[in-house]
Scaffold this motif. Structure first.
Motif, PDB file in Angstrom:
ATOM      1  N   TYR A 215     -25.668  10.325   8.232  1.00  0.00           N
ATOM      2  CA  TYR A 215     -24.583  10.424   9.194  1.00  0.00           C
ATOM      3  C   TYR A 215     -24.279  11.901   9.455  1.00  0.00           C
ATOM      4  CZ  TYR A 215     -23.543   5.435   8.767  1.00  0.00           C
ATOM      5  OH  TYR A 215     -23.617   4.052   8.805  1.00  0.00           O
ATOM      6  N   GLU A 216     -23.893  12.205  10.674  1.00  0.00           N
ATOM      7  CA  GLU A 216     -23.594  13.590  11.029  1.00  0.00           C
ATOM      8  C   GLU A 216     -22.221  14.016  10.505  1.00  0.00           C
ATOM      9  OE1 GLU A 216     -24.830  17.211  12.966  1.00  0.00           O
ATOM     10  OE2 GLU A 216     -25.830  15.436  12.164  1.00  0.00           O
ATOM     11  N   ASN A 217     -21.288  13.075  10.421  1.00  0.00           N
ATOM     12  CA  ASN A 217     -19.932  13.379   9.944  1.00  0.00           C
ATOM     13  C   ASN A 217     -19.423  12.241   9.070  1.00  0.00           C
ATOM     14  OD1 ASN A 217     -19.344  15.802  11.798  1.00  0.00           O
ATOM     15  ND2 ASN A 217     -19.861  14.203  13.276  1.00  0.00           N
ATOM     16  N   VAL A 218     -18.746  12.594   7.995  1.00  0.00           N
ATOM     17  CA  VAL A 218     -18.116  11.592   7.124  1.00  0.00           C
ATOM     18  C   VAL A 218     -16.745  12.120   6.716  1.00  0.00           C
ATOM     19  CG1 VAL A 218     -20.293  10.661   6.217  1.00  0.00           C
ATOM     20  CG2 VAL A 218     -19.169  12.572   5.039  1.00  0.00           C
ATOM     21  N   ASP A 226     -14.717   5.103  11.652  1.00  0.00           N
ATOM     22  CA  ASP A 226     -15.134   4.362  12.838  1.00  0.00           C
ATOM     23  C   ASP A 226     -14.600   5.059  14.095  1.00  0.00           C
ATOM     24  OD1 ASP A 226     -16.248   2.492  14.475  1.00  0.00           O
ATOM     25  OD2 ASP A 226     -14.837   0.883  13.999  1.00  0.00           O
ATOM     26  N   SER A 227     -15.337   6.094  14.498  1.00  0.00           N
ATOM     27  CA  SER A 227     -14.983   6.876  15.682  1.00  0.00           C
ATOM     28  C   SER A 227     -16.283   7.436  16.254  1.00  0.00           C
ATOM     29  CB  SER A 227     -14.047   8.032  15.305  1.00  0.00           C
ATOM     30  OG  SER A 227     -14.729   8.985  14.500  1.00  0.00           O
ATOM     31  N   PHE A 228     -16.181   8.069  17.423  1.00  0.00           N
ATOM     32  CA  PHE A 228     -17.368   8.698  18.000  1.00  0.00           C
ATOM     33  C   PHE A 228     -18.085   9.578  16.978  1.00  0.00           C
ATOM     34  CE2 PHE A 228     -15.510   8.237  22.432  1.00  0.00           C
ATOM     35  CZ  PHE A 228     -16.587   7.548  22.963  1.00  0.00           C
ATOM     36  N   GLU A 229     -17.321  10.508  16.389  1.00  0.00           N
ATOM     37  CA  GLU A 229     -17.928  11.457  15.451  1.00  0.00           C
ATOM     38  C   GLU A 229     -18.413  10.771  14.186  1.00  0.00           C
ATOM     39  OE1 GLU A 229     -14.901  11.758  16.735  1.00  0.00           O
ATOM     40  OE2 GLU A 229     -14.784  13.662  17.844  1.00  0.00           O
ATOM     41  N   LEU A 291     -27.603   9.243  18.646  1.00  0.00           N
ATOM     42  CA  LEU A 291     -27.421   7.793  18.695  1.00  0.00           C
ATOM     43  C   LEU A 291     -26.135   7.419  17.964  1.00  0.00           C
ATOM     44  CD1 LEU A 291     -31.076   6.633  17.910  1.00  0.00           C
ATOM     45  CD2 LEU A 291     -29.887   6.321  20.092  1.00  0.00           C
ATOM     46  N   ASP A 292     -25.600   6.279  18.307  1.00  0.00           N
ATOM     47  CA  ASP A 292     -24.437   5.718  17.621  1.00  0.00           C
ATOM     48  C   ASP A 292     -24.943   4.659  16.638  1.00  0.00           C
ATOM     49  OD1 ASP A 292     -21.153   5.195  18.243  1.00  0.00           O
ATOM     50  OD2 ASP A 292     -22.249   3.528  17.342  1.00  0.00           O
ATOM     51  N   ILE A 293     -24.471   4.698  15.408  1.00  0.00           N
ATOM     52  CA  ILE A 293     -24.970   3.801  14.365  1.00  0.00           C
ATOM     53  C   ILE A 293     -24.758   2.339  14.731  1.00  0.00           C
ATOM     54  CG2 ILE A 293     -22.812   3.834  13.044  1.00  0.00           C
ATOM     55  CD1 ILE A 293     -26.407   3.704  11.605  1.00  0.00           C
ATOM     56  N   LYS A 294     -23.738   2.040  15.548  1.00  0.00           N
ATOM     57  CA  LYS A 294     -23.473   0.661  15.952  1.00  0.00           C
ATOM     58  C   LYS A 294     -24.034   0.329  17.332  1.00  0.00           C
ATOM     59  CE  LYS A 294     -19.315   0.029  13.116  1.00  0.00           C
ATOM     60  NZ  LYS A 294     -17.877  -0.346  13.105  1.00  0.00           N
ATOM     61  N   PRO A 297     -22.132   3.512  23.189  1.00  0.00           N
ATOM     62  CA  PRO A 297     -22.424   4.755  23.911  1.00  0.00           C
ATOM     63  C   PRO A 297     -21.938   5.968  23.115  1.00  0.00           C
ATOM     64  CG  PRO A 297     -21.422   3.133  25.375  1.00  0.00           C
ATOM     65  CD  PRO A 297     -21.300   2.587  23.986  1.00  0.00           C
ATOM     66  N   THR A 298     -22.692   7.057  23.185  1.00  0.00           N
ATOM     67  CA  THR A 298     -22.291   8.287  22.504  1.00  0.00           C
ATOM     68  C   THR A 298     -21.439   9.151  23.435  1.00  0.00           C
ATOM     69  OG1 THR A 298     -24.201   9.561  23.243  1.00  0.00           O
ATOM     70  CG2 THR A 298     -24.468   8.283  21.217  1.00  0.00           C
ATOM     71  N   GLN A 299     -20.707  10.088  22.845  1.00  0.00           N
ATOM     72  CA  GLN A 299     -19.999  11.093  23.653  1.00  0.00           C
ATOM     73  C   GLN A 299     -20.981  12.026  24.350  1.00  0.00           C
ATOM     74  OE1 GLN A 299     -16.066  12.864  22.146  1.00  0.00           O
ATOM     75  NE2 GLN A 299     -17.235  12.508  20.285  1.00  0.00           N
TER      76      GLN A 299
END
Length: 403
Positions: A215-218, A226-229, A291-294, A297-299
């Motif tokens: 993951y890019e951010n945790v 559970d957000s864009f980032e 990509l979005d893990i779910k 759409p990504t930002q």
């Protein structure tokens, strides 16, 4: 693709020494100091601003080649040309590295995160080793201490997030700090080396790696948000981080993981392979940028672009993973990524590699360098793949002699 390791080593060697490095040597040197990085397809300069990341990366590149390949005077001269310019202009009064300068060295953008400092430490460490200059050693150590001091608040006063509502940390800091620390091994006390490598390996492999995806951010405790980032997957970052971890496991595993370094390497290979399964474009080929893990759409509107650095860092990870584990999946994926990369990014007419393709694999920006692309990912990856294939060829030869 036949597994002719020496032929592949020669391919990467020739591309590095006869194509990519000469492109930057010919077009990027600014007589006034530092380097031009905004180069069009043919190498003409289209903007003269100087971005600290890319200036330092070019110093590192030519210094590293002096140290690890051969001490060519022209390479050292190029590194020194950039190092003297940045030592004079690159930092503010507190020693923080700016993001960008104008051509003459006047600051344009404030030192708003620590990545400029990271690449300064890398650059001046390698330049000090190549040149024997004590002043460069001091610059490297000062930049490294800046990174350690600011790692938990990398943007400092420039952080736009409201404090306390949705705290998170990014993969970029521990992955770069891990690689940077290994780069500076010759300069650092043993205790610092052990401590930082242990902490960064632990953080990357525990907090950011989940179900063999990075993951890019945790959240600060490693939990998911559970957000864009919080849902963001940056496949290139994840794969690059995995070869950094493999490199540490092979070259300098901290005591806590040394006995299990093959387990760590296989865990990294699993991460690379799983990321490729997740992020490979099944329709047009190539690796998605974001990509979005779910699957939301990504930002990032550029999510489906195909970028040079993502693909060349993947080549390094796959060849390294194959050499260290012999896993067939690494070779199968290497063939696929090799074919895509060499057929789409390499510019056989004017040299060097394109940086940005659209989803279909067509050139999106007709440039060889800019604000983010410089003399770094392509030549570093060509060098590392060349060295990996040389090692594979030597192992192959030794095995054949013993039969």
């Amino acid at each position: 693709m036949e597994r002719d390791f020496q032929q592949l080593a020669d391919l990467y060697k020739t591309a590095l020494l006869n194509d990519v490095l000469p492109f930057w040597q010919k077009h990027s040197i600014d007589p006034q100091g530092g380097y031009f990085t905004c180069l069009d397809r043919t190498g003409s300069v289209y903007d003269t601003d100087k971005f600290i990341w890319l200036q330092n990366r070019q110093i590192w590149m030519f210094s590293m080649l002096c140290n690890r390949l051969e001490p060519r005077s022209e390479w050292l001269d190029i590194a020194e040309h950039g190092a003297k310019f940045l030592a004079k202009h690159g930092r503010d009064a507190e020693g923080n590295w700016y993001f960008s300068l104008d051509r003459s060295g006047q600051p344009l953008i404030q030192p708003y995160n620590i990545f400029s400092d990271c690449f300064a430490a890398m650059a001046f460490s390698q330049f000090a080793l190549a040149s024997g200059q004590d002043w460069a050693r001091e610059v490297a150590l000062q930049a490294y201490q800046n990174v350690l001091r600011r790692q938990n608040n990398p943007k400092g006063i420039y952080n736009k997030a409201y404090p306390g509502t949705r705290s998170m940390k990014g993969l970029s800091v521990p992955m770069i700090l891990a690689n940077l620390t290994l780069e500076m091994e010759w300069l650092l006390p043993q205790e610092t080396l052990e401590q930082v490598l242990k902490a960064t390996v632990q953080e990357v492999m525990t907090d950011f790696l989940d179900q063999n995806l990075l993951y890019e951010n945790v959240a600060p405790d490693g939990s998911h948000i559970d957000s864009f980032e919080g849902r963001l997957i940056n496949p290139g970052h994840g794969i690059e981080a995995m070869w950094f971890m493999m490199d540490i496991a092979e070259r300098y595993a901290p005591r806590s993981v040394r006995s299990n370094n093959l387990d760590l390497i296989n865990q990294c290979v699993d991460g690379v392979l799983n990321t490729l399964e997740f992020a490979w474009d099944q329709t047009y080929g190539g690796i998605y940028y974001f990509l979005d893990i779910k699957g939301y759409p990504t930002q990032q509107l550029e999510w489906d672009q195909k970028l040079w650095w993502v693909h060349v860092e993947t080549l390094v990870a796959l060849v390294m993973g194959y050499r260290l584990t012999g896993r067939a999946e690494c070779w199968n994926w290497y063939e696929k990524v090799h074919d895509y990369s060499w057929n789409h990014f390499a510019d056989r007419e004017y040299g060097e590699w394109f940086g940005y393709l659209n989803r279909r694999g067509e050139v999106l920006l007709n440039l060889k360098g800019g604000k983010w692309k410089g003399c770094f990912h392509v030549p570093r990856s060509l060098y590392l793949c060349w060295q990996e294939f040389e090692k594979l060829d030597r192992a192959d030869s030794s095995q054949n002699k013993s039969l």
